[in-house]
Design an enzyme around this catalytic site. Structure first.
Site, PDB file in Angstrom:
ATOM      1  CE  LYS A 205      -3.011   3.163   1.113  1.00 57.26           C
ATOM      2  NZ  LYS A 205      -4.226   3.553   0.514  1.00 57.26           N
ATOM      3  CB  CYS A 259      -3.251   9.012   0.468  1.00 53.73           C
ATOM      4  SG  CYS A 259      -4.913   8.753   1.086  1.00 53.73           S
TER       5      CYS A 259
END
Ligand code: SAJ
Length: 439
Positions: A205, A259
């Protein structure tokens, strides 16, 4: 069909809970915030996310999604809580992840499965979540399932990507992985790819978002170099991308959201090997200053001017202002201007008046008032552009691509425009009398 408790009803947890309910599971949504629970009960969505209102309404009305004040026993617990970033230490706070695991432990039964979706540094499922759950006396991978399955959905397209993106599942032991795969298989149309441990899934991720951040930094640095050669960056990038193995991303005013600007740092929590990645972060954060230079190119000395910043959301057609490049740029314009200029006399020698407009963002959801930013206001389009010396596009909202240059020109003090997102047809603006710059 299974009973599922989703912990944390935010950007990821809420759509996930609604999609699970829509696919027939009995879903309990737990959030520590009473206001959030009440809003879910009333199917009241506060996120600007296509299709989420209707989906949530359907899930709540069908009785398959219930917001709950107490964590229930459930076959699956999915943890979607935030991992807030500490700017100074550049580390995430794991307190919400830990608290969720500690709260689940007393309710855990043999055969249940716990899945962590929150973005965390590699190793977190093993070193934080596992011991907290094993305080129950049960063993992960033997008595209960434990896996990491990172969320990968793009804000603005969450419901589509929840179903259509590949998922990565890394469990503690094959039974954990299999149990998690079974749940995702019930609503994911794409591949569910497995790895043998949660740490690899956590790492995957982080490198996905780091890939984007570093490549955007390359595009941004390319833009700065092109500027020195007086070359149109976007034309050059477009031509370069005609090569079968070249795919430069788009330059812009910086990288925002919760993010890309943050996850690269999580990689460094257990590693001293980062060199390129922090440099890329610096390049992206430095774009605010570059945009200020572009404005100076057009306007000259900024003292006493008024600059209209169009875009407080971190990207187009969303209302999320977290780490927004538009806001960073507005602050950069005001940096060093300690004394707010009087609003009425067209400015003072204390820096520019900065007016921010964003049709997707309302007053309450944005903080513009810290250091040196006292004179930054979030206002409507007409107020922002009236008497302005330059308009700067910082977000690629559809509304901005459709702006009429003539209307703006008639309101502005000097017709200057800087397009940092490459969304304007600049010839139209030049025909209307504007001086233009773009990234
Ligand atoms: N941006 C550019 N140039 C580009 C692309 C993006 O400057 O070519 C900027 C955007 O304007 C924005 C920022 O980057 O400010 C991030 O936008 P984004 O749309 O690339 O990504 P996010 O942050 O909205 O969502 C990302 C996605 N990650 C990847 O694409 C690898 C999403 O799939 C993740 O689920 C999400 O992070 C997350 O939650 O981690």
């Amino acid at each position: 069909m299974s009973t599922v408790c989703v912990h944390g009803l935010g950007y990821i947890g809420l759509p996930t809970a609604a999609v699970l309910a829509d696919n027939g599971h009995e879903v309990f949504g737990y959030d520590t915030d009473q206001g959030v629970r009440d809003r879910v009960r009333n199917a009241d969505v506060r996120i600007d996310e296509p299709g989420l209102d209707e989906l949530l309404e359907r899930a709540v009305e069908s009785g398959r999604l219930t917001a709950t004040d107490e964590i229930p026993e459930a076959q699956y617990h999915i943890i979607c809580v935030p991992t807030p970033f500490d700017e100074e230490t550049r580390r995430p706070g794991l307190e919400y992840v830990n608290a969720s695991a500690e709260a689940i432990a007393p309710l855990l039964r043999e055969g249940d499965t716990v899945i962590l979706e929150s973005t965390v540094p590699p190793g977190t499922t093993e070193t934080h979540v596992r011991p907290a759950l094993e305080a129950s006396g049960l063993e992960a991978g033997v008595d209960f399932g434990l896996a990491h399955c990172p969320e990968t959905v793009l804000p603005g397209n969450i419901l589509v990507e929840l179903r259509e993106n590949d998922r990565i599942v890394g469990g503690i032991g094959p039974d954990s992985t299999a149990a998690a795969v079974e749940l995702y298989d019930s609503f994911v149309a794409a591949a569910i790819r497995t790895t043998q441990d949660p740490t690899t899934a956590e790492f995957v991720k982080l490198i996905q978002n780091t890939f984007r951040d570093v490549n955007i930094a390359l595009a941004n640095e390319t833009a700065r170099i092109a500027h020195d050669y007086d070359i149109d960056t976007r034309e050059a990038i477009d031509l370069a991308n005609g090569h079968p193995r070249v795919d430069l991303l788009s330059p812009g005013p910086g990288v925002g959201g919760h993010c890309l600007p943050i996850d690269p740092w999580f990689l460094g929590v257990g590693s001293d090997s980062m060199d390129l990645i922090p440099t890329a972060r610096k390049v992206n954060d430095g774009m605010s200053e570059f945009v200020v230079d572009l404005v100076r190119d057009l306007v000259g000395d900024l003292d006493g001017t008024k600059i209209a910043v169009l875009g407080a959301a971190y990207k187009g057609n969303v209302d999320d202002t977290r780490k927004s490049p538009g806001v960073a740029f507005a602050r950069e314009l005001r940096r060093g201007s300690e004394v707010p200029p009087p609003a009425t006399d067209g400015g003072s020698p204390n820096g520019p008046i900065v007016a921010v407009h964003d049709p997707h963002v309302d007053d309450a959801s944005i903080e513009l008032t810290d250091t040196g930013a006292a004179s930054i206001e979030l206002v409507d389009l007409e107020t922002a552009t009236t008497d302005a010396d330059a308009v700067v596009i910082t977000t690629d909202h559809d509304e901005f691509a459709e702006l009429d240059p003539r209307t703006l020109r008639d309101r502005m003090s000097t017709p200057n425009v800087v397009d940092t997102k490459g969304i304007l047809q600049l010839q139209r603006w030049r025909d209307a009398g504007f001086s233009t710059r773009r990234i």
